[in-house]
Design a protein around this motif. Structure first.
Motif, PDB file in Angstrom:
ATOM      1  N   ASN A 141       0.934  -1.180   0.016  1.00 55.54           N
ATOM      2  CA  ASN A 141       0.017   0.021   0.034  1.00 55.54           C
ATOM      3  C   ASN A 141       0.847   1.085  -0.172  1.00 55.54           C
ATOM      4  OD1 ASN A 141      -2.651  -1.094   0.333  1.00 55.54           O
ATOM      5  ND2 ASN A 141      -2.258  -1.607   2.220  1.00 55.54           N
ATOM      6  N   LYS A 142       0.372   2.297  -0.566  1.00 57.80           N
ATOM      7  CA  LYS A 142       0.943   3.563  -0.517  1.00 57.80           C
ATOM      8  C   LYS A 142       1.188   4.372   0.684  1.00 57.80           C
ATOM      9  CE  LYS A 142       1.348   7.621  -3.402  1.00 57.80           C
ATOM     10  NZ  LYS A 142       0.570   8.708  -4.214  1.00 57.80           N
ATOM     11  N   PHE A 143      -0.097   3.954   1.502  1.00 55.74           N
ATOM     12  CA  PHE A 143      -0.309   4.516   2.815  1.00 55.74           C
ATOM     13  C   PHE A 143      -0.517   3.534   3.813  1.00 55.74           C
ATOM     14  CE2 PHE A 143      -1.132   7.868  -0.122  1.00 55.74           C
ATOM     15  CZ  PHE A 143      -0.164   8.889   0.250  1.00 55.74           C
ATOM     16  N   LEU A 144      -0.378   3.782   5.109  1.00 52.62           N
ATOM     17  CA  LEU A 144      -0.450   2.806   6.354  1.00 52.62           C
ATOM     18  C   LEU A 144      -1.833   2.071   6.073  1.00 52.62           C
ATOM     19  CD1 LEU A 144       1.425   4.232   9.226  1.00 52.62           C
ATOM     20  CD2 LEU A 144       2.217   2.489   7.875  1.00 52.62           C
ATOM     21  N   GLY A 145      -3.012   2.869   5.811  1.00 56.41           N
ATOM     22  CA  GLY A 145      -4.123   2.444   5.636  1.00 56.41           C
ATOM     23  C   GLY A 145      -4.631   1.974   4.296  1.00 56.41           C
ATOM     24  N   GLY A 146      -3.923   2.067   3.401  1.00 60.16           N
ATOM     25  CA  GLY A 146      -4.312   1.630   2.159  1.00 60.16           C
ATOM     26  C   GLY A 146      -4.000   2.733   0.968  1.00 60.16           C
ATOM     27  N   SER A 147      -4.740   3.341   0.054  1.00 60.24           N
ATOM     28  CA  SER A 147      -4.375   4.143  -1.017  1.00 60.24           C
ATOM     29  C   SER A 147      -4.300   5.646  -0.806  1.00 60.24           C
ATOM     30  CB  SER A 147      -5.274   3.971  -2.374  1.00 60.24           C
ATOM     31  OG  SER A 147      -6.670   4.090  -1.917  1.00 60.24           O
ATOM     32  N   ALA A 148      -5.052   6.038   0.571  1.00 62.46           N
ATOM     33  CA  ALA A 148      -5.218   7.234   0.740  1.00 62.46           C
ATOM     34  C   ALA A 148      -4.532   7.431   2.191  1.00 62.46           C
ATOM     35  CB  ALA A 148      -6.855   7.694   0.842  1.00 62.46           C
ATOM     36  N   PRO A 149      -4.007   8.841   2.633  1.00 64.70           N
ATOM     37  CA  PRO A 149      -3.268   9.054   3.572  1.00 64.70           C
ATOM     38  C   PRO A 149      -4.150   9.027   4.972  1.00 64.70           C
ATOM     39  CG  PRO A 149      -2.900  11.125   2.138  1.00 64.70           C
ATOM     40  CD  PRO A 149      -3.872  10.081   1.730  1.00 64.70           C
ATOM     41  N   SER A 150      -3.650   8.352   5.864  1.00 62.28           N
ATOM     42  CA  SER A 150      -4.270   8.174   7.145  1.00 62.28           C
ATOM     43  C   SER A 150      -3.760   9.257   8.221  1.00 62.28           C
ATOM     44  CB  SER A 150      -4.112   6.992   7.911  1.00 62.28           C
ATOM     45  OG  SER A 150      -2.936   6.747   8.311  1.00 62.28           O
ATOM     46  N   ALA A 151      -4.474   9.368   9.508  1.00 64.41           N
ATOM     47  CA  ALA A 151      -3.551  10.287  10.404  1.00 64.41           C
ATOM     48  C   ALA A 151      -2.526   9.826  10.950  1.00 64.41           C
ATOM     49  CB  ALA A 151      -4.573  10.513  11.642  1.00 64.41           C
ATOM     50  N   ALA A 152      -2.074   8.490  10.923  1.00 65.44           N
ATOM     51  CA  ALA A 152      -1.049   7.905  11.422  1.00 65.44           C
ATOM     52  C   ALA A 152       0.236   8.365  10.276  1.00 65.44           C
ATOM     53  CB  ALA A 152      -1.101   6.691  11.346  1.00 65.44           C
ATOM     54  N   ASP A 153      -0.114   8.407   9.184  1.00 70.04           N
ATOM     55  CA  ASP A 153       0.851   8.803   8.117  1.00 70.04           C
ATOM     56  C   ASP A 153       1.471  10.257   8.216  1.00 70.04           C
ATOM     57  OD1 ASP A 153       0.932   6.441   5.867  1.00 70.04           O
ATOM     58  OD2 ASP A 153      -1.224   6.801   6.232  1.00 70.04           O
ATOM     59  N   ILE A 154       0.559  10.833   8.489  1.00 67.16           N
ATOM     60  CA  ILE A 154       0.484  12.356   8.998  1.00 67.16           C
ATOM     61  C   ILE A 154       1.597  12.511   9.879  1.00 67.16           C
ATOM     62  CG2 ILE A 154      -0.414  14.660   9.514  1.00 67.16           C
ATOM     63  CD1 ILE A 154      -2.901  13.706   7.516  1.00 67.16           C
ATOM     64  N   MET A 155       1.191  11.759  11.227  1.00 65.47           N
ATOM     65  CA  MET A 155       1.942  11.795  12.459  1.00 65.47           C
ATOM     66  C   MET A 155       3.309  11.596  12.242  1.00 65.47           C
ATOM     67  SD  MET A 155      -1.052  10.090  14.819  1.00 65.47           S
ATOM     68  CE  MET A 155      -0.392  10.329  16.305  1.00 65.47           C
ATOM     69  N   LEU A 156       3.564  10.332  11.499  1.00 66.33           N
ATOM     70  CA  LEU A 156       4.893   9.690  11.268  1.00 66.33           C
ATOM     71  C   LEU A 156       5.679  10.899  10.467  1.00 66.33           C
ATOM     72  CD1 LEU A 156       4.158   5.918  10.558  1.00 66.33           C
ATOM     73  CD2 LEU A 156       5.074   6.868  12.654  1.00 66.33           C
ATOM     74  N   THR A 157       5.232  11.343   9.437  1.00 62.48           N
ATOM     75  CA  THR A 157       5.832  12.304   8.609  1.00 62.48           C
ATOM     76  C   THR A 157       6.242  13.522   9.378  1.00 62.48           C
ATOM     77  OG1 THR A 157       4.326  11.715   6.861  1.00 62.48           O
ATOM     78  CG2 THR A 157       5.559  13.922   6.463  1.00 62.48           C
ATOM     79  N   VAL A 158       5.506  14.113  10.273  1.00 61.26           N
ATOM     80  CA  VAL A 158       6.009  14.945  11.348  1.00 61.26           C
ATOM     81  C   VAL A 158       7.307  14.606  11.852  1.00 61.26           C
ATOM     82  CG1 VAL A 158       5.539  16.648  13.355  1.00 61.26           C
ATOM     83  CG2 VAL A 158       3.842  16.214  11.478  1.00 61.26           C
ATOM     84  N   TYR A 159       7.087  13.352  12.593  1.00 65.03           N
ATOM     85  CA  TYR A 159       8.276  12.756  13.494  1.00 65.03           C
ATOM     86  C   TYR A 159       9.562  12.818  12.647  1.00 65.03           C
ATOM     87  CZ  TYR A 159       4.077  11.345  16.109  1.00 65.03           C
ATOM     88  OH  TYR A 159       2.984  11.280  16.837  1.00 65.03           O
ATOM     89  N   SER A 160       9.437  12.014  11.268  1.00 61.97           N
ATOM     90  CA  SER A 160      10.424  11.886  10.542  1.00 61.97           C
ATOM     91  C   SER A 160      11.169  13.178  10.243  1.00 61.97           C
ATOM     92  CB  SER A 160      10.074  11.401   9.107  1.00 61.97           C
ATOM     93  OG  SER A 160       9.741  12.440   8.434  1.00 61.97           O
ATOM     94  N   ARG A 161      10.818  14.204  10.459  1.00 63.78           N
ATOM     95  CA  ARG A 161      11.662  15.231  10.221  1.00 63.78           C
ATOM     96  C   ARG A 161      12.481  15.587  11.387  1.00 63.78           C
ATOM     97  NH1 ARG A 161       7.715  19.816   7.567  1.00 63.78           N
ATOM     98  NH2 ARG A 161       6.892  19.832   9.363  1.00 63.78           N
ATOM     99  N   TRP A 162      12.285  15.017  12.436  1.00 68.60           N
ATOM    100  CA  TRP A 162      12.891  15.261  13.722  1.00 68.60           C
ATOM    101  C   TRP A 162      14.360  14.767  13.776  1.00 68.60           C
ATOM    102  CZ3 TRP A 162       8.784  13.718  17.704  1.00 68.60           C
ATOM    103  CH2 TRP A 162       7.647  14.451  17.471  1.00 68.60           C
ATOM    104  N   GLY A 163      14.713  13.589  12.736  1.00 74.50           N
ATOM    105  CA  GLY A 163      15.937  12.952  12.737  1.00 74.50           C
ATOM    106  C   GLY A 163      17.098  13.941  12.222  1.00 74.50           C
ATOM    107  N   ALA A 164      16.668  14.794  11.733  1.00 77.04           N
ATOM    108  CA  ALA A 164      17.886  16.091  11.044  1.00 77.04           C
ATOM    109  C   ALA A 164      18.422  16.733  12.127  1.00 77.04           C
ATOM    110  CB  ALA A 164      17.157  16.695  10.022  1.00 77.04           C
ATOM    111  N   TYR A 165      17.868  16.883  13.306  1.00 73.48           N
ATOM    112  CA  TYR A 165      18.433  17.648  14.545  1.00 73.48           C
ATOM    113  C   TYR A 165      19.600  16.915  14.934  1.00 73.48           C
ATOM    114  CZ  TYR A 165      13.637  19.748  14.198  1.00 73.48           C
ATOM    115  OH  TYR A 165      12.495  20.217  13.804  1.00 73.48           O
ATOM    116  N   PHE A 166      19.732  15.648  15.088  1.00 75.49           N
ATOM    117  CA  PHE A 166      20.900  14.940  15.728  1.00 75.49           C
ATOM    118  C   PHE A 166      21.773  14.281  14.866  1.00 75.49           C
ATOM    119  CE2 PHE A 166      16.782  14.961  17.465  1.00 75.49           C
ATOM    120  CZ  PHE A 166      16.963  15.617  18.766  1.00 75.49           C
ATOM    121  N   PRO A 167      23.114  14.103  15.154  1.00 69.82           N
ATOM    122  CA  PRO A 167      23.973  13.303  14.642  1.00 69.82           C
ATOM    123  C   PRO A 167      24.004  11.767  14.567  1.00 69.82           C
ATOM    124  CG  PRO A 167      24.829  14.138  16.508  1.00 69.82           C
ATOM    125  CD  PRO A 167      23.611  14.332  16.654  1.00 69.82           C
ATOM    126  N   VAL A 168      22.814  11.437  13.893  1.00 73.60           N
ATOM    127  CA  VAL A 168      22.618  10.017  13.899  1.00 73.60           C
ATOM    128  C   VAL A 168      22.074   9.637  12.711  1.00 73.60           C
ATOM    129  CG1 VAL A 168      22.118   9.571  16.262  1.00 73.60           C
ATOM    130  CG2 VAL A 168      20.185  10.289  14.803  1.00 73.60           C
TER     131      VAL A 168
END
Ligand SMILES: N[C@@H](CCC(=O)N[C@@H](CS)C(=O)NCC(=O)O)C(=O)O
Length: 203
Positions: A141-168
């Protein structure tokens, strides 16, 4: 009309994106500008959502509140799909978010640089295991719940941007990257970033 207490780039971004997806008007208040935020949420954490005479805290509870209140494709109504959508929201909020929160905590509280790097690497390893679970779920599936974005996809996308703040090294699979890019291209996501940007340029 809702009022959302937010912090720039924080998990409250997801709440705002979902409110916009649901076609709701939202006034946003930057908690960094408040000296008394703990009187509003004693935990001191965003998001906080004011809905009429109710003041709601805890991101997942807020998400379920607004998704239940306003019908949309973000929250399917068939039993199995809805159960999956709730599980995905909980995975995002209670597994992925705390895994990233460890990076913030370690970076702030560990002074010894070697220990700091080692513990950040360990925290990143957990995050990478969680992203692998997401990648597996996206195999068909393109998104967690199927073919359309779900709330969880949106939440994960927000968190994914935090990795750039750290040397990891945060390792995110190909299908997940496509999902994250698609979510960040949603007009509601772009509008949310712009709204936070506009607020910080007037502060
Ligand atoms: N359990 C809370 C945690 C939310 C949380 O950690 N929010 C972060 C921003 S992403 C925050 O406000 N941190 C500031 C603090 O806890 O002092 C929830 O799920 O809403």
């Amino acid at each position: 009309m809702y009022t959302l207490y937010y912090s720039k780039g924080a998990c409250s971004v997801a709440t705002q994106v979902v409110l916009r997806e649901l076609g709701q008007e939202v006034t946003i208040i930057d908690v960094q500008q408040l000296s008394n935020f703990k009187t509003i949420n004693p935990v001191g954490a965003v998001p906080v959502l004011v809905d009429g005479d109710k003041t709601l805290t805890e991101g997942a509870a807020i998400m379920l509140h607004i998704l239940n209140k306003h019908n949309s494709a973000l929250f399917p109504d068939t039993e199995n799909d809805r159960q999956q959508a709730i599980q995905d929201i909980m995975f995002a909020n209670a597994s992925m978010h705390p895994a990233y929160s460890k990076l913030f905590f370690l970076a702030e509280h560990i002074n010894d640089e070697k220990v700091k790097q080692e513990t950040l690497n360990s925290a990143a390893k957990t995050i990478n295991q969680l992203w692998q679970i997401v990648e597996n779920q996206l195999s068909n599936n393109k998104f967690l719940g199927g073919s359309a974005p779900s709330a969880a996809d949106i939440m994960l996308t927000v968190y994914s941007r935090w990795g750039a703040y750290f040397p990891v090294d945060i390792i995110i699979g190909e299908k997940t990257i496509m999902m994250l890019n698609a979510v960040q291209a949603m007009p509601s996501f772009i509008k949310t970033d712009q709204a936070e940007q506009a607020m910080s340029s007037t502060e």
